[in-house]
Motif scaffolding. Structure first.
Motif, PDB file in Angstrom:
ATOM      1  N   VAL A   9       0.840  -1.189   0.000  1.00 49.32           N
ATOM      2  CA  VAL A   9       0.000   0.000   0.000  1.00 49.32           C
ATOM      3  C   VAL A   9       0.880   1.246   0.000  1.00 49.32           C
ATOM      4  O   VAL A   9       1.903   1.290   0.685  1.00 49.32           O
ATOM      5  CB  VAL A   9      -0.921   0.000   1.252  1.00 49.32           C
ATOM      6  CG1 VAL A   9      -1.694   1.295   1.376  1.00 49.32           C
ATOM      7  CG2 VAL A   9      -1.860  -1.199   1.222  1.00 49.32           C
ATOM      8  N   CYS A  10       0.459   2.265  -0.748  1.00 51.21           N
ATOM      9  CA  CYS A  10       1.145   3.555  -0.745  1.00 51.21           C
ATOM     10  C   CYS A  10       0.814   4.249   0.578  1.00 51.21           C
ATOM     11  O   CYS A  10      -0.361   4.454   0.895  1.00 51.21           O
ATOM     12  CB  CYS A  10       0.682   4.411  -1.919  1.00 51.21           C
ATOM     13  SG  CYS A  10       1.363   6.089  -1.920  1.00 51.21           S
ATOM     14  N   HIS A  45      -1.142   7.691  -0.088  1.00 50.47           N
ATOM     15  CA  HIS A  45      -2.492   7.690  -0.642  1.00 50.47           C
ATOM     16  C   HIS A  45      -3.378   6.575  -0.104  1.00 50.47           C
ATOM     17  O   HIS A  45      -4.564   6.528  -0.422  1.00 50.47           O
ATOM     18  CB  HIS A  45      -2.413   7.618  -2.172  1.00 50.47           C
ATOM     19  CG  HIS A  45      -1.717   8.779  -2.776  1.00 50.47           C
ATOM     20  ND1 HIS A  45      -0.440   8.688  -3.268  1.00 50.47           N
ATOM     21  CD2 HIS A  45      -2.109  10.070  -2.935  1.00 50.47           C
ATOM     22  CE1 HIS A  45      -0.073   9.888  -3.731  1.00 50.47           C
ATOM     23  NE2 HIS A  45      -1.057  10.732  -3.532  1.00 50.47           N
ATOM     24  N   LYS A  88      -3.587   3.544  -0.969  1.00 51.23           N
ATOM     25  CA  LYS A  88      -4.102   2.739  -2.085  1.00 51.23           C
ATOM     26  C   LYS A  88      -3.112   1.633  -2.390  1.00 51.23           C
ATOM     27  O   LYS A  88      -1.915   1.764  -2.146  1.00 51.23           O
ATOM     28  CB  LYS A  88      -4.278   3.604  -3.345  1.00 51.23           C
ATOM     29  CG  LYS A  88      -5.225   4.760  -3.185  1.00 51.23           C
ATOM     30  CD  LYS A  88      -6.651   4.290  -3.224  1.00 51.23           C
ATOM     31  CE  LYS A  88      -7.567   5.500  -3.190  1.00 51.23           C
ATOM     32  NZ  LYS A  88      -8.929   5.178  -3.405  1.00 51.23           N
ATOM     33  N   LEU A 126      -0.643  -0.756  -4.448  1.00 46.22           N
ATOM     34  CA  LEU A 126       0.375  -0.481  -5.455  1.00 46.22           C
ATOM     35  C   LEU A 126       0.296  -1.496  -6.593  1.00 46.22           C
ATOM     36  O   LEU A 126      -0.304  -2.564  -6.449  1.00 46.22           O
ATOM     37  CB  LEU A 126       1.768  -0.512  -4.812  1.00 46.22           C
ATOM     38  CG  LEU A 126       1.996   0.503  -3.701  1.00 46.22           C
ATOM     39  CD1 LEU A 126       3.392   0.328  -3.096  1.00 46.22           C
ATOM     40  CD2 LEU A 126       1.797   1.921  -4.205  1.00 46.22           C
ATOM     41  N   TRP A 133       7.279  -0.841  -7.422  1.00 47.66           N
ATOM     42  CA  TRP A 133       5.887  -0.702  -6.998  1.00 47.66           C
ATOM     43  C   TRP A 133       5.491   0.735  -7.312  1.00 47.66           C
ATOM     44  O   TRP A 133       6.156   1.674  -6.910  1.00 47.66           O
ATOM     45  CB  TRP A 133       5.731  -0.972  -5.501  1.00 47.66           C
ATOM     46  CG  TRP A 133       5.874  -2.407  -5.121  1.00 47.66           C
ATOM     47  CD1 TRP A 133       6.837  -2.954  -4.329  1.00 47.66           C
ATOM     48  CD2 TRP A 133       5.001  -3.477  -5.485  1.00 47.66           C
ATOM     49  NE1 TRP A 133       6.630  -4.302  -4.198  1.00 47.66           N
ATOM     50  CE2 TRP A 133       5.509  -4.659  -4.891  1.00 47.66           C
ATOM     51  CE3 TRP A 133       3.844  -3.578  -6.268  1.00 47.66           C
ATOM     52  CZ2 TRP A 133       4.903  -5.900  -5.034  1.00 47.66           C
ATOM     53  CZ3 TRP A 133       3.239  -4.820  -6.415  1.00 47.66           C
ATOM     54  CH2 TRP A 133       3.774  -5.959  -5.801  1.00 47.66           C
ATOM     55  N   ARG A 134       4.379   0.904  -8.044  1.00 51.73           N
ATOM     56  CA  ARG A 134       3.886   2.219  -8.437  1.00 51.73           C
ATOM     57  C   ARG A 134       2.519   2.468  -7.814  1.00 51.73           C
ATOM     58  O   ARG A 134       1.705   1.567  -7.709  1.00 51.73           O
ATOM     59  CB  ARG A 134       3.707   2.304  -9.954  1.00 51.73           C
ATOM     60  CG  ARG A 134       4.958   2.161 -10.768  1.00 51.73           C
ATOM     61  CD  ARG A 134       4.652   2.172 -12.264  1.00 51.73           C
ATOM     62  NE  ARG A 134       4.614   3.479 -12.860  1.00 51.73           N
ATOM     63  CZ  ARG A 134       5.675   4.215 -13.139  1.00 51.73           C
ATOM     64  NH1 ARG A 134       6.865   3.785 -12.842  1.00 51.73           N
ATOM     65  NH2 ARG A 134       5.548   5.392 -13.705  1.00 51.73           N
ATOM     66  N   CYS A 135       2.293   3.721  -7.464  1.00 52.37           N
ATOM     67  CA  CYS A 135       0.988   4.173  -7.005  1.00 52.37           C
ATOM     68  C   CYS A 135       0.359   4.932  -8.166  1.00 52.37           C
ATOM     69  O   CYS A 135       1.044   5.711  -8.835  1.00 52.37           O
ATOM     70  CB  CYS A 135       1.152   5.089  -5.783  1.00 52.37           C
ATOM     71  SG  CYS A 135      -0.420   5.802  -5.216  1.00 52.37           S
ATOM     72  N   ARG A 136      -0.895   4.713  -8.420  1.00 53.15           N
ATOM     73  CA  ARG A 136      -1.566   5.392  -9.536  1.00 53.15           C
ATOM     74  C   ARG A 136      -2.213   6.713  -9.116  1.00 53.15           C
ATOM     75  O   ARG A 136      -2.869   7.364  -9.916  1.00 53.15           O
ATOM     76  CB  ARG A 136      -2.612   4.470 -10.144  1.00 53.15           C
ATOM     77  CG  ARG A 136      -1.979   3.265 -10.819  1.00 53.15           C
ATOM     78  CD  ARG A 136      -2.989   2.428 -11.526  1.00 53.15           C
ATOM     79  NE  ARG A 136      -2.341   1.301 -12.176  1.00 53.15           N
ATOM     80  CZ  ARG A 136      -2.974   0.238 -12.606  1.00 53.15           C
ATOM     81  NH1 ARG A 136      -4.280   0.135 -12.467  1.00 53.15           N
ATOM     82  NH2 ARG A 136      -2.312  -0.747 -13.181  1.00 53.15           N
ATOM     83  N   GLU A 137      -2.055   7.091  -7.862  1.00 54.76           N
ATOM     84  CA  GLU A 137      -2.652   8.320  -7.341  1.00 54.76           C
ATOM     85  C   GLU A 137      -1.665   9.478  -7.428  1.00 54.76           C
ATOM     86  O   GLU A 137      -0.475   9.283  -7.631  1.00 54.76           O
ATOM     87  CB  GLU A 137      -3.080   8.115  -5.887  1.00 54.76           C
ATOM     88  CG  GLU A 137      -4.128   7.037  -5.696  1.00 54.76           C
ATOM     89  CD  GLU A 137      -5.461   7.364  -6.340  1.00 54.76           C
ATOM     90  OE1 GLU A 137      -5.904   8.524  -6.237  1.00 54.76           O
ATOM     91  OE2 GLU A 137      -6.053   6.454  -6.943  1.00 54.76           O
ATOM     92  N   GLY A 185       0.369   9.388 -10.929  1.00 54.79           N
ATOM     93  CA  GLY A 185       1.033   8.247 -10.318  1.00 54.79           C
ATOM     94  C   GLY A 185       2.491   8.536 -10.014  1.00 54.79           C
ATOM     95  O   GLY A 185       3.045   9.534 -10.476  1.00 54.79           O
ATOM     96  N   VAL A 215       6.873   4.259  -5.891  1.00 56.63           N
ATOM     97  CA  VAL A 215       6.982   4.243  -4.435  1.00 56.63           C
ATOM     98  C   VAL A 215       8.322   3.664  -4.013  1.00 56.63           C
ATOM     99  O   VAL A 215       9.014   4.238  -3.183  1.00 56.63           O
ATOM    100  CB  VAL A 215       5.807   3.460  -3.795  1.00 56.63           C
ATOM    101  CG1 VAL A 215       5.986   3.319  -2.294  1.00 56.63           C
ATOM    102  CG2 VAL A 215       4.487   4.138  -4.133  1.00 56.63           C
TER     103      VAL A 215
END
Length: 175
Positions: A135-136, A139, A141, A143, A154-158, A163, A166
């Motif tokens: 989880v980010c 945000h 959310k 990942l 690992w990427r966050c789209r928020e 995005g 992370v």
């Protein structure tokens, strides 16, 4: 006796990778293999390709396992769990495929394998434990596995930019 470029071209066609844009790591491995053993048959090459892919998948799984167990305290190994699956089916192709949950990989590239293993373990954690991982922290959310400058991340789209990265999936990797 063929030269290296001709031999490599034949081997990549045998592995159904002719014309693919392979990572430098894979091309270096092929070059080292040729330097060590010389010309080998397509069948032997495909066996070595598959063995390397499967070995790397097991190593990548250990990296992901350590992360998930350290972050959420849940086990992703044990007798009740068997999710890394190896398939060698001539109808699918000349090289074996490593599957974890619904994702699969058949190229001996560390970053691709690491990303695939991360997605598979993430899918397992969500379906087995009903936990979103990772989880980010900013945000809150889940990942998504992706790539940044050739590294599995690992990427966050928020966020405002649509995005952000992370962290690297492999804690030993440098971004």
């Amino acid at each position: 006796m063929a030269n290296f470029a001709d031999w490599q071209d034949r081997m990549l066609r045998a592995a159904w990778r002719h014309g693919d844009d392979l990572p430098v790591e894979v091309l270096e491995w092929i070059s080292e293999l040729y330097g060590e053993v010389g010309e080998i048959s397509e069948e032997v090459f495909c066996e070595l390709w598959t063995a390397r892919t499967f070995s790397m998948a097991r190593a990548a799984f250990q990296v992901i396992k350590k992360s998930v167990e350290g972050e959420i305290g849940k086990k992703v190994t044990g007798e009740e769990y068997c999710y890394i699956d190896y398939v060698r089916d001539p109808d699918i192709g000349p090289v074996g495929v490593v599957r974890i949950k619904s994702v699969e990989v058949s190229t001996p590239d560390w970053e691709e394998i690491l990303g695939t293993m991360a997605e598979g373990v993430q899918e397992f954690v969500m379906s087995h434990y009903r936990i979103v991982w990772p989880v980010c922290e900013n945000h809150r959310k889940g990942l998504h596995a992706g790539y940044f400058r050739g590294i599995s991340v690992w990427r966050c789209r928020e966020g405002r930019a649509g995005g952000h990265v992370v962290r690297a999936i492999d804690p030993a990797a440098r971004l």
